[in-house]
Design an enzyme around this catalytic site. Structure first.
Site, PDB file in Angstrom:
ATOM      1  N   ILE A 167       0.833  -1.203   0.000  1.00 56.68           N
ATOM      2  CA  ILE A 167       0.000   0.000   0.000  1.00 56.68           C
ATOM      3  C   ILE A 167       0.870   1.257   0.000  1.00 56.68           C
ATOM      4  O   ILE A 167       0.576   2.232  -0.697  1.00 56.68           O
ATOM      5  CB  ILE A 167      -0.968   0.021   1.208  1.00 56.68           C
ATOM      6  CG1 ILE A 167      -1.738  -1.301   1.318  1.00 56.68           C
ATOM      7  CG2 ILE A 167      -1.968   1.180   1.065  1.00 56.68           C
ATOM      8  CD1 ILE A 167      -2.617  -1.408   2.547  1.00 56.68           C
TER       9      ILE A 167
ATOM     10  N   ASP B 120      14.933   1.111  10.115  1.00 52.75           N
ATOM     11  CA  ASP B 120      13.892   0.541  10.975  1.00 52.75           C
ATOM     12  C   ASP B 120      13.174   1.697  11.673  1.00 52.75           C
ATOM     13  O   ASP B 120      13.836   2.625  12.160  1.00 52.75           O
ATOM     14  CB  ASP B 120      14.574  -0.374  11.996  1.00 52.75           C
ATOM     15  CG  ASP B 120      13.594  -1.234  12.763  1.00 52.75           C
ATOM     16  OD1 ASP B 120      12.575  -0.701  13.257  1.00 52.75           O
ATOM     17  OD2 ASP B 120      13.852  -2.444  12.889  1.00 52.75           O
TER      18      ASP B 120
ATOM     19  N   ASP C  73      -9.197  -2.882   9.882  1.00 51.42           N
ATOM     20  CA  ASP C  73     -10.487  -3.292  10.455  1.00 51.42           C
ATOM     21  C   ASP C  73     -10.320  -4.444  11.450  1.00 51.42           C
ATOM     22  O   ASP C  73     -11.222  -4.730  12.242  1.00 51.42           O
ATOM     23  CB  ASP C  73     -11.485  -3.679   9.346  1.00 51.42           C
ATOM     24  CG  ASP C  73     -11.011  -4.770   8.402  1.00 51.42           C
ATOM     25  OD1 ASP C  73      -9.915  -5.318   8.604  1.00 51.42           O
ATOM     26  OD2 ASP C  73     -11.765  -5.081   7.442  1.00 51.42           O
ATOM     27  N   GLU C  74      -9.165  -5.131  11.401  1.00 54.29           N
ATOM     28  CA  GLU C  74      -8.981  -6.296  12.275  1.00 54.29           C
ATOM     29  C   GLU C  74      -8.907  -5.917  13.752  1.00 54.29           C
ATOM     30  O   GLU C  74      -9.052  -6.776  14.621  1.00 54.29           O
ATOM     31  CB  GLU C  74      -7.733  -7.077  11.867  1.00 54.29           C
ATOM     32  CG  GLU C  74      -7.821  -7.540  10.425  1.00 54.29           C
ATOM     33  CD  GLU C  74      -6.960  -8.746  10.097  1.00 54.29           C
ATOM     34  OE1 GLU C  74      -6.359  -9.327  11.014  1.00 54.29           O
ATOM     35  OE2 GLU C  74      -6.908  -9.106   8.914  1.00 54.29           O
TER      36      GLU C  74
ATOM     37  N   TYR D 171      -1.126 -10.294  15.164  1.00 47.49           N
ATOM     38  CA  TYR D 171      -1.065  -9.164  14.223  1.00 47.49           C
ATOM     39  C   TYR D 171      -2.033  -8.064  14.638  1.00 47.49           C
ATOM     40  O   TYR D 171      -1.647  -6.896  14.812  1.00 47.49           O
ATOM     41  CB  TYR D 171      -1.391  -9.632  12.791  1.00 47.49           C
ATOM     42  CG  TYR D 171      -1.741  -8.478  11.866  1.00 47.49           C
ATOM     43  CD1 TYR D 171      -0.767  -7.576  11.455  1.00 47.49           C
ATOM     44  CD2 TYR D 171      -3.057  -8.274  11.433  1.00 47.49           C
ATOM     45  CE1 TYR D 171      -1.090  -6.486  10.632  1.00 47.49           C
ATOM     46  CE2 TYR D 171      -3.388  -7.200  10.612  1.00 47.49           C
ATOM     47  CZ  TYR D 171      -2.403  -6.309  10.224  1.00 47.49           C
ATOM     48  OH  TYR D 171      -2.721  -5.240   9.423  1.00 47.49           O
TER      49      TYR D 171
HETATM   50  P1  NAD Z   1       3.390  -4.870   3.361  1.00 44.47           P
HETATM   51  O1  NAD Z   1       3.731  -6.049   4.199  1.00 44.47           O
HETATM   52  O2  NAD Z   1       3.264  -5.023   1.896  1.00 44.47           O
HETATM   53  O3  NAD Z   1       4.448  -3.701   3.616  1.00 44.47           O
HETATM   54  C1  NAD Z   1       4.941  -3.369   4.880  1.00 44.47           C
HETATM   55  C2  NAD Z   1       6.176  -2.521   4.682  1.00 44.47           C
HETATM   56  O4  NAD Z   1       6.675  -2.144   5.965  1.00 44.47           O
HETATM   57  C3  NAD Z   1       7.310  -3.244   3.956  1.00 44.47           C
HETATM   58  O5  NAD Z   1       7.842  -2.412   2.960  1.00 44.47           O
HETATM   59  C4  NAD Z   1       8.322  -3.506   5.054  1.00 44.47           C
HETATM   60  O6  NAD Z   1       9.669  -3.568   4.587  1.00 44.47           O
HETATM   61  C5  NAD Z   1       8.085  -2.321   5.971  1.00 44.47           C
HETATM   62  N1  NAD Z   1       8.517  -2.555   7.351  1.00 44.47           N
HETATM   63  C6  NAD Z   1       8.215  -3.610   8.148  1.00 44.47           C
HETATM   64  N2  NAD Z   1       8.798  -3.469   9.353  1.00 44.47           N
HETATM   65  C7  NAD Z   1       9.457  -2.291   9.325  1.00 44.47           C
HETATM   66  C8  NAD Z   1      10.236  -1.579  10.268  1.00 44.47           C
HETATM   67  N3  NAD Z   1      10.449  -2.080  11.504  1.00 44.47           N
HETATM   68  N4  NAD Z   1      10.758  -0.380   9.922  1.00 44.47           N
HETATM   69  C9  NAD Z   1      10.551   0.122   8.668  1.00 44.47           C
HETATM   70  N5  NAD Z   1       9.850  -0.512   7.723  1.00 44.47           N
HETATM   71  C10 NAD Z   1       9.291  -1.698   8.049  1.00 44.47           C
HETATM   72  O7  NAD Z   1       2.065  -4.288   4.001  1.00 44.47           O
HETATM   73  P2  NAD Z   1       0.808  -3.556   3.365  1.00 44.47           P
HETATM   74  O8  NAD Z   1      -0.182  -4.574   2.997  1.00 44.47           O
HETATM   75  O9  NAD Z   1       1.276  -2.578   2.376  1.00 44.47           O
HETATM   76  O10 NAD Z   1       0.255  -2.813   4.666  1.00 44.47           O
HETATM   77  C11 NAD Z   1       0.710  -1.497   4.986  1.00 44.47           C
HETATM   78  C12 NAD Z   1      -0.021  -1.028   6.224  1.00 44.47           C
HETATM   79  O11 NAD Z   1      -1.420  -1.051   6.010  1.00 44.47           O
HETATM   80  C13 NAD Z   1       0.229  -1.895   7.455  1.00 44.47           C
HETATM   81  O12 NAD Z   1       0.337  -1.058   8.575  1.00 44.47           O
HETATM   82  C14 NAD Z   1      -1.031  -2.753   7.548  1.00 44.47           C
HETATM   83  O13 NAD Z   1      -1.284  -3.134   8.881  1.00 44.47           O
HETATM   84  C15 NAD Z   1      -2.067  -1.805   7.020  1.00 44.47           C
HETATM   85  N6  NAD Z   1      -3.232  -2.412   6.392  1.00 44.47           N
HETATM   86  C16 NAD Z   1      -3.081  -3.339   5.401  1.00 44.47           C
HETATM   87  C17 NAD Z   1      -4.210  -3.864   4.769  1.00 44.47           C
HETATM   88  C18 NAD Z   1      -4.095  -4.864   3.657  1.00 44.47           C
HETATM   89  O14 NAD Z   1      -5.102  -5.420   3.248  1.00 44.47           O
HETATM   90  N7  NAD Z   1      -2.926  -5.123   3.102  1.00 44.47           N
HETATM   91  C19 NAD Z   1      -5.482  -3.443   5.171  1.00 44.47           C
HETATM   92  C20 NAD Z   1      -5.596  -2.502   6.203  1.00 44.47           C
HETATM   93  C21 NAD Z   1      -4.463  -1.989   6.796  1.00 44.47           C
HETATM   94  O1  DAU Z   2      -8.671  -6.722   6.937  1.00 38.19           O
HETATM   95  C1  DAU Z   2      -7.487  -6.008   6.764  1.00 38.19           C
HETATM   96  C2  DAU Z   2      -6.340  -6.979   6.818  1.00 38.19           C
HETATM   97  O2  DAU Z   2      -6.425  -7.752   5.631  1.00 38.19           O
HETATM   98  C3  DAU Z   2      -4.978  -6.323   6.943  1.00 38.19           C
HETATM   99  O3  DAU Z   2      -4.907  -5.644   8.156  1.00 38.19           O
HETATM  100  C4  DAU Z   2      -3.866  -7.378   6.870  1.00 38.19           C
HETATM  101  O4  DAU Z   2      -2.597  -6.767   6.864  1.00 38.19           O
HETATM  102  C5  DAU Z   2      -4.041  -8.173   5.592  1.00 38.19           C
HETATM  103  O5  DAU Z   2      -3.099  -9.218   5.548  1.00 38.19           O
HETATM  104  C6  DAU Z   2      -5.454  -8.755   5.511  1.00 38.19           C
HETATM  105  O6  DAU Z   2      -5.672  -9.754   6.521  1.00 38.19           O
HETATM  106  P1  DAU Z   2      -6.498 -11.092   6.192  1.00 38.19           P
HETATM  107  O7  DAU Z   2      -6.102 -12.132   7.147  1.00 38.19           O
HETATM  108  O8  DAU Z   2      -7.943 -10.812   6.037  1.00 38.19           O
HETATM  109  O9  DAU Z   2      -5.915 -11.364   4.711  1.00 38.19           O
HETATM  110  P2  DAU Z   2      -5.391 -12.681   3.977  1.00 38.19           P
HETATM  111  O10 DAU Z   2      -5.133 -12.278   2.560  1.00 38.19           O
HETATM  112  O11 DAU Z   2      -4.314 -13.368   4.700  1.00 38.19           O
HETATM  113  O12 DAU Z   2      -6.692 -13.602   4.030  1.00 38.19           O
HETATM  114  C7  DAU Z   2      -7.930 -13.150   3.506  1.00 38.19           C
HETATM  115  C8  DAU Z   2      -8.955 -14.243   3.745  1.00 38.19           C
HETATM  116  O13 DAU Z   2      -8.596 -15.405   2.993  1.00 38.19           O
HETATM  117  C9  DAU Z   2      -9.028 -14.703   5.189  1.00 38.19           C
HETATM  118  O14 DAU Z   2     -10.376 -15.049   5.507  1.00 38.19           O
HETATM  119  C10 DAU Z   2      -8.165 -15.950   5.218  1.00 38.19           C
HETATM  120  C11 DAU Z   2      -8.387 -16.545   3.833  1.00 38.19           C
HETATM  121  N1  DAU Z   2      -7.220 -17.297   3.303  1.00 38.19           N
HETATM  122  C12 DAU Z   2      -6.002 -16.700   3.322  1.00 38.19           C
HETATM  123  C13 DAU Z   2      -4.887 -17.360   2.844  1.00 38.19           C
HETATM  124  C14 DAU Z   2      -3.528 -16.720   2.859  1.00 38.19           C
HETATM  125  C15 DAU Z   2      -7.407 -18.548   2.761  1.00 38.19           C
HETATM  126  O15 DAU Z   2      -8.541 -19.072   2.728  1.00 38.19           O
HETATM  127  N2  DAU Z   2      -6.305 -19.216   2.293  1.00 38.19           N
HETATM  128  C16 DAU Z   2      -5.061 -18.668   2.305  1.00 38.19           C
HETATM  129  O16 DAU Z   2      -4.099 -19.345   1.841  1.00 38.19           O
END
Ligand code: NAD
Ligand code: DAU
Length: 343
Positions: free
Chosen positions: A13, A62, A128-129, A151
């Protein structure tokens, strides 16, 4: 807002946010500050580095390293911190929570201290988690936090620290809590890119449990726009939910992927469930809508567009899946019992 420090900006993101902010605001400068864990990748920003060379800088570090954060803020004249940095995969937090706590708890505290000391605006990216799983209705921002995985507990801790710094020290903070994002550059451990790339390779899609868990799959650029709206128009000290406001069962997400790729249902493998699996998330997004934001994609459109990006960008995901990811995949899925196959 003249110079942003985007922590975690090399991840999924954060890299999309960096690109879109630089495209939208010709006078803005962005410094990406990222540790480059397995999820942080400079490939995600290679076009940004080329297209915005004069207004973009990268620092590897970091967020828990206070001296380096302070030096970076001073050197680049940062006025606003947006914190995406976190360990983000629920399954990895179940295997090994340590880094989750270090980054989201201690790391966020460190950034808040620098914001307090230097008088910076601070925005925390949350999820939202933190509300835990919702049996009925939709979460509003004032609901109690009830995280259920390492997490989400680490993310809830970061939210509480952020709000405490507003109340206690008057640090100008806001928080957004986003639903599941999908789109370009998402590491293929997360379900949509994992399933798309597995299907492209004719490998099984490991669906946890019965696949009836509900998620709001939103398009990443909609989330990025929402963050921008809150940075510009959000009320300090407030939290804003971000999502489409609708959720779908995981099996519907799987069907969209298989149909778009023309792959058979027999690729679906129902496997042993995730421990403590949250059954349903659901966000009420009225508070953000009142600021004038609306999502541009439904869940279905977001997933379909994501499938197309992974089809067109093998250069990005294939080296990941052929590298260290293999060992992780074996650890996560190798001994997981298969309970049924799709028909
Ligand atoms: P991601 O795992 O793709 O990226 C995380 C980034 O943070 C990476 O570039 C990693 O190198 C960096 N990072 C990790 N630890 C670090 C540290 N100690 N110091 C500096 N950099 C560090 O994650 P994402 O999916 O892009 O999520 C970004 C943010 O959005 C997170 O805070 C996550 O909780 C939140 N979020 C994600 C989702 C989703 O669906 N992916 C939804 C809601 C909120
Ligand atoms: O809701 C926001 C969150 O969404 C973010 O805060 C997290 O960083 C992000 O990883 C994501 O969490 P989820 O656990 O919802 O996402 P994930 O993609 O891991 O899984 C989405 C759904 O799919 C969940 O119900 C678990 C299911 N799943 C996931 C994996 C990896 C499967 O059924 N099989 C799988 O192999």
């Amino acid at each position: 807002m003249k110079t942003l420090l985007v922590c975690g900006g090399a991840g999924f993101i954060g890299s999309n946010f960096t690109r879109t902010m630089l495209q939208t605001y010709p006078d803005l400068r962005v410094v990406v500050y990222d540790k480059l864990t397995y999820a942080g990748r400079l490939e995600n920003l290679q076009d940004v580095a080329a297209d915005f060379a004069g207004r973009y800088a990268f620092v590897r570090g970091d967020i828990g390293d206070r001296a380096l954060v302070e030096a970076t803020v001073a050197e680049h004249g940062v006025d606003t911190i947006v914190n995406f940095a976190a360990e983000t995969h629920v399954d990895r937090s179940i295997l090994d929570p340590d880094a989750f706590i270090r980054t989201s708890c201690f790391g966020t505290y460190t950034l808040l201290e620098v914001a307090r000391e230097r008088g910076l605006r601070f925005h925390q990216i949350s999820t939202d988690e933190v509300y835990g799983h919702i049996r009925a209705g939709a979460s509003v921002e004032t609901d109690p936090l009830a995280p259920r995985s390492p997490y989400s507990a680490s993310k809830a801790s970061a939210d509480l620290l952020t709000l405490a710094y507003f109340v206690t020290y008057g640090v100008p903070v806001t928080i957004t809590r986003g639903a599941n994002n999908v789109g370009p550059y998402q590491y293929p451990e997360k379900v949509v890119p994992l399933f798309v790339t597995n299907a492209l390779e004719d490998r099984p899609l490991p669906v946890y449990g019965d696949g009836q868990q509900m998620r709001d799959y939103q398009y990443v650029l909609d989330h990025c726009e929402a963050i921008d709206v809150v940075l510009r128009r959000g009320q300090l000290g407030e939290v804003y939910n971000v999502g489409t406001g609708q959720e779908i069962p995981n099996l519907e997400m799987v069907e969209i992927i298989l149909n778009r790729l023309g792959k058979p249902r027999s690729l679906i493998h129902f496997v042993e469930d995730r421990q403590g699996h949250d059954r349903r998330y659901s966000l009420n997004v009225d508070k953000l809508s009142a600021l004038g934001w609306t999502p541009r994609h439904t869940c279905q459109e977001a997933i379909a567009q994501t499938v197309d990006w992974y089809m067109a960008n093998e250069w990005w995901w294939r080296p990941i899946k052929e590298g260290d990811f293999r060992a992780y995949y074996e650890r996560q899925y190798g001994s997981r019992a298969v309970l049924g196959v799709g028909r």
